[in-house]
Design a protein around this motif. Structure first.
Motif, PDB file in Angstrom:
ATOM      1  N   TRP A   1       1.220  -0.805 -10.913  1.00 14.74           N
ATOM      2  CA  TRP A   1       2.158  -1.619 -10.146  1.00 14.74           C
ATOM      3  C   TRP A   1       3.575  -1.305 -10.594  1.00 14.74           C
ATOM      4  N   LYS A   2       4.455  -1.134  -9.633  1.00 15.18           N
ATOM      5  CA  LYS A   2       5.853  -0.885  -9.953  1.00 15.18           C
ATOM      6  C   LYS A   2       6.727  -1.600  -8.938  1.00 15.18           C
ATOM      7  N   PRO A   3       7.756  -2.291  -9.401  1.00 18.48           N
ATOM      8  CA  PRO A   3       8.651  -2.991  -8.459  1.00 18.48           C
ATOM      9  C   PRO A   3       9.505  -2.007  -7.693  1.00 18.48           C
ATOM     10  N   THR A   4       9.640  -2.217  -6.399  1.00 15.53           N
ATOM     11  CA  THR A   4      10.496  -1.391  -5.561  1.00 15.53           C
ATOM     12  C   THR A   4      11.362  -2.292  -4.699  1.00 15.53           C
ATOM     13  N   ASN A   5      12.391  -1.739  -4.129  1.00 16.64           N
ATOM     14  CA  ASN A   5      13.335  -2.510  -3.338  1.00 16.64           C
ATOM     15  C   ASN A   5      12.636  -3.173  -2.149  1.00 16.64           C
ATOM     16  N   GLY A   6      12.807  -4.474  -2.022  1.00 14.66           N
ATOM     17  CA  GLY A   6      12.225  -5.210  -0.904  1.00 14.66           C
ATOM     18  C   GLY A   6      10.791  -5.644  -1.105  1.00 14.66           C
ATOM     19  N   MET A   7      10.199  -5.381  -2.274  1.00 14.10           N
ATOM     20  CA  MET A   7       8.791  -5.738  -2.477  1.00 14.10           C
ATOM     21  C   MET A   7       8.585  -7.252  -2.519  1.00 14.10           C
ATOM     22  N   ILE A   8       9.506  -7.990  -3.191  1.00 15.78           N
ATOM     23  CA  ILE A   8       9.323  -9.428  -3.350  1.00 15.78           C
ATOM     24  C   ILE A   8       9.662 -10.117  -2.034  1.00 15.78           C
ATOM     25  N   SER A   9       8.702 -10.049  -1.128  1.00 16.10           N
ATOM     26  CA  SER A   9       8.831 -10.642   0.198  1.00 16.10           C
ATOM     27  C   SER A   9       7.466 -11.204   0.590  1.00 16.10           C
ATOM     28  N   LEU A  10       7.463 -12.269   1.393  1.00 16.94           N
ATOM     29  CA  LEU A  10       6.197 -12.911   1.757  1.00 16.94           C
ATOM     30  C   LEU A  10       5.246 -11.956   2.468  1.00 16.94           C
ATOM     31  N   ARG A  11       5.782 -10.977   3.221  1.00 16.46           N
ATOM     32  CA  ARG A  11       4.896 -10.065   3.927  1.00 16.46           C
ATOM     33  C   ARG A  11       4.139  -9.146   2.966  1.00 16.46           C
ATOM     34  N   ASN A  12       4.594  -9.066   1.702  1.00 15.24           N
ATOM     35  CA  ASN A  12       3.912  -8.243   0.706  1.00 15.24           C
ATOM     36  C   ASN A  12       3.089  -9.074  -0.277  1.00 15.24           C
ATOM     37  N   LEU A  13       2.971 -10.369  -0.028  1.00 13.84           N
ATOM     38  CA  LEU A  13       2.183 -11.247  -0.900  1.00 13.84           C
ATOM     39  C   LEU A  13       0.731 -11.214  -0.454  1.00 13.84           C
ATOM     40  N   ARG A  14      -0.128 -10.615  -1.289  1.00 11.69           N
ATOM     41  CA  ARG A  14      -1.520 -10.395  -0.913  1.00 11.69           C
ATOM     42  C   ARG A  14      -2.453 -10.923  -1.995  1.00 11.69           C
TER      43      ARG A  14
ATOM     44  N   MET B   1       3.540  -8.719 -22.026  1.00 10.01           N
ATOM     45  CA  MET B   1       4.617  -7.913 -21.454  1.00 10.01           C
ATOM     46  C   MET B   1       5.948  -8.495 -21.893  1.00 10.01           C
ATOM     47  N   THR B   2       6.966  -7.653 -21.905  1.00 13.39           N
ATOM     48  CA  THR B   2       8.324  -8.097 -22.206  1.00 13.39           C
ATOM     49  C   THR B   2       9.146  -8.055 -20.932  1.00 13.39           C
ATOM     50  N   ASN B   3      10.246  -8.828 -20.933  1.00 14.84           N
ATOM     51  CA  ASN B   3      11.140  -8.891 -19.771  1.00 14.84           C
ATOM     52  C   ASN B   3      10.382  -9.237 -18.501  1.00 14.84           C
ATOM     53  N   PHE B   4       9.519 -10.233 -18.608  1.00 13.10           N
ATOM     54  CA  PHE B   4       8.649 -10.613 -17.492  1.00 13.10           C
ATOM     55  C   PHE B   4       9.030 -11.991 -16.999  1.00 13.10           C
ATOM     56  N   THR B   5       9.113 -12.170 -15.686  1.00 15.26           N
ATOM     57  CA  THR B   5       9.374 -13.488 -15.107  1.00 15.26           C
ATOM     58  C   THR B   5       8.163 -13.945 -14.340  1.00 15.26           C
ATOM     59  N   SER B   6       7.767 -15.180 -14.521  1.00 11.88           N
ATOM     60  CA  SER B   6       6.546 -15.707 -13.890  1.00 11.88           C
ATOM     61  C   SER B   6       6.675 -15.844 -12.393  1.00 11.88           C
ATOM     62  N   SER B   7       7.911 -15.748 -11.862  1.00 12.56           N
ATOM     63  CA  SER B   7       8.074 -15.916 -10.409  1.00 12.56           C
ATOM     64  C   SER B   7       7.448 -14.784  -9.630  1.00 12.56           C
ATOM     65  N   ASN B   8       7.064 -13.671 -10.306  1.00 13.56           N
ATOM     66  CA  ASN B   8       6.436 -12.557  -9.610  1.00 13.56           C
ATOM     67  C   ASN B   8       4.958 -12.801  -9.374  1.00 13.56           C
TER      68      ASN B   8
ATOM     69  N   TYR C   1       0.835  -1.206   0.000  1.00 15.73           N
ATOM     70  CA  TYR C   1       0.000   0.000   0.000  1.00 15.73           C
ATOM     71  C   TYR C   1       0.868   1.254   0.000  1.00 15.73           C
ATOM     72  N   SER C   2       1.966   1.214   0.769  1.00 16.72           N
ATOM     73  CA  SER C   2       2.783   2.410   0.921  1.00 16.72           C
ATOM     74  C   SER C   2       3.426   2.838  -0.392  1.00 16.72           C
ATOM     75  N   ASP C   3       3.703   1.877  -1.290  1.00 19.83           N
ATOM     76  CA  ASP C   3       4.314   2.225  -2.567  1.00 19.83           C
ATOM     77  C   ASP C   3       3.385   3.052  -3.444  1.00 19.83           C
ATOM     78  N   ASN C   4       2.085   2.971  -3.165  1.00 18.18           N
ATOM     79  CA  ASN C   4       1.106   3.691  -3.979  1.00 18.18           C
ATOM     80  C   ASN C   4       0.416   4.800  -3.189  1.00 18.18           C
ATOM     81  N   ASN C   5       1.080   5.221  -2.089  1.00 14.81           N
ATOM     82  CA  ASN C   5       0.586   6.334  -1.272  1.00 14.81           C
ATOM     83  C   ASN C   5      -0.798   6.059  -0.681  1.00 14.81           C
ATOM     84  N   LEU C   6      -1.073   4.796  -0.394  1.00 12.33           N
ATOM     85  CA  LEU C   6      -2.333   4.454   0.271  1.00 12.33           C
ATOM     86  C   LEU C   6      -2.102   4.517   1.773  1.00 12.33           C
TER      87      LEU C   6
END
Length: 292
Positions: free
Chosen positions: A257-270, A280-287, A240-245
Motif C-alpha cells: 500500500w502506498k499513498p497517492t494523490n487523491g487516494m483519500i476519497s470516499l470512492r476509494n474506501l473499500r 508504524m511511525t508517522n501514522f494517523t488513524s484517520s486513514n 486498483y489502478s495504483d497497483n497496476n491491477l
C-alpha cells in the motif's frame, strides 16, 4: 448544449478497475428525439415531509397536469431470499433478519421476485391512502420481459414503470402514492407491536471512528475473541489502478500500500480484512475506517 450527453469524472482508473476500456465518446442526441422519447428528471425535489414521522418526502418542482409522466422508474430484479440474512445477537442467539432495502421494493406475496426502483426521487414518495396524487404504470416496452426468469431479468432487462399524476399537482405540493391496504395494515401492526430489542442494538460507524478504543483496528484473530458489532466492517483506502491491477478479479498474493494523490476519497474506501498489524511511525488513524 441541448442534446449533449452529460459526463462526470470518476477519477483515474475507474474503467480499468471494472474491466472496461476507456473508449467512451460523447454522444449528441437529436432534440426532437428527446422531446418524443425522453423524460423530465426535475419534476420532483426532496424536502421535509408534511407527514408526522415520515422524514423526507417528494415535492413537485412545478405545476403538473393530471396524466403527466412525472418520472421514469426503472427497476432492478432481486429475489426475496437475497435480502434475507442471519444475524447473531449479543446473547448468542441467531435470528433471521431482512435488509432494509426490502422496504423500498415492489413485490407480490405469492412471488419470490422483488423489483427495486432507483429513479430520481421515487423512494421519497410517501404513502397516503386518501391524498394520493400519483400512481405507477408499466412502461410500454416492458411487456416482452414479463415472462423472463430472474436470472434473465438480471442479465438483460428493460423493466420500467412510469410515475403518473392522477390529479393536478401544484408546485410545492407533496407527492403521495397509495401503497395499498395490505401495506397500510402491515404498517399499523408494526407500529402497534414493535418494541426495541434489548439484546440487539445498533452501533454507528461514526461513533466507533471517533472513539479512542477503536483507533487501533483489530486483526481477524483478535476479532475472534473481541468481535466488532454485526453491523460494521473494516475498510481501507486503496485503488486498483495504483497497483497496476487491470481487473477487479485479478489475484495478487501481496500488494504494498502506498499513498497517492487523491487516494483519500470516499470512492476509494473499500472493505478490507486486517490480517496482521505491525508498528508504524508517522501514522494517523484517520486513514483507517470502520464502516456500517
Amino acid at each position: 448544449e441541448a442534446g449533449d450527453e452529460v459526463f462526470v469524472d470518476y477519477g483515474p482508473g475507474w474503467f480499468q478497475e471494472r474491466g472496461f476500456a476507456d473508449t467512451s465518446t460523447p454522444k449528441k442526441w437529436d432534440v426532437d428525439f428527446l422531446r418524443q422519447h425522453g423524460y423530465c428528471l426535475d419534476n420532483v425535489v426532496p424536502g421535509a415531509s408534511l407527514l408526522e414521522g415520515a422524514g423526507r418526502g417528494a415535492f413537485a418542482s412545478r405545476d403538473i397536469h393530471a396524466g403527466t409522466i412525472i418520472a421514469p422508474v426503472p427497476v432492478i430484479a432481486l429475489s426475496k431470499g437475497s435480502l434475507e440474512t442471519m444475524k447473531e445477537r449479543t446473547d448468542g442467539t441467531v435470528v433471521k433478519s431482512e435488509q432494509l432495502l426490502k422496504n423500498y421494493c415492489y413485490g407480490h406475496p405469492d412471488s419470490d421476485l422483488l423489483l427495486y426502483p432507483y429513479s430520481h426521487g421515487i423512494n421519497l414518495v410517501n404513502h397516503h391512502s386518501t391524498k394520493s396524487n400519483v400512481k405507477l404504470r408499466w412502461w410500454n416496452d416492458s411487456s416482452p420481459y414479463f415472462n423472463r426468469t430472474l436470472l434473465e431479468l438480471q442479465q438483460s432487462s428493460r423493466l420500467m414503470f412510469e410515475l403518473v399524476a392522477t390529479n393536478p399537482i401544484k408546485k410545492g405540493d407533496e407527492i403521495y402514492m397509495d401503497y395499498g391496504d395490505e401495506w397500510d395494515n402491515a404498517w399499523q401492526n408494526h407500529m402497534e407491536s414493535w418494541r426495541p430489542d434489548p439484546n440487539n442494538f445498533h452501533v454507528s460507524a461514526e461513533t466507533m471512528n471517533n472513539n479512542d478504543d477503536f483507533h487501533v483496528l483489530r486483526t481477524e484473530n483478535e476479532q475472534q475473541l473481541q468481535p466488532y458489532p454485526q453491523d460494521v466492517f473494516t475498510s481501507c483506502y486503496y485503488r486498483y489502478s495504483d497497483n497496476n491491477l487491470l481487473k477487479p478479479n485479478q489475484k495478487r498474493s501481496m500488494v504494498v500500500w502506498k499513498p497517492t494523490n487523491g487516494m483519500i476519497s470516499l470512492r476509494n474506501l473499500r472493505p478490507c480484512r486486517i490480517i496482521q498489524r505491525d508498528p508504524m511511525t508517522n501514522f494517523t488513524s484517520s486513514n483507517n475506517q470502520v464502516s456500517s
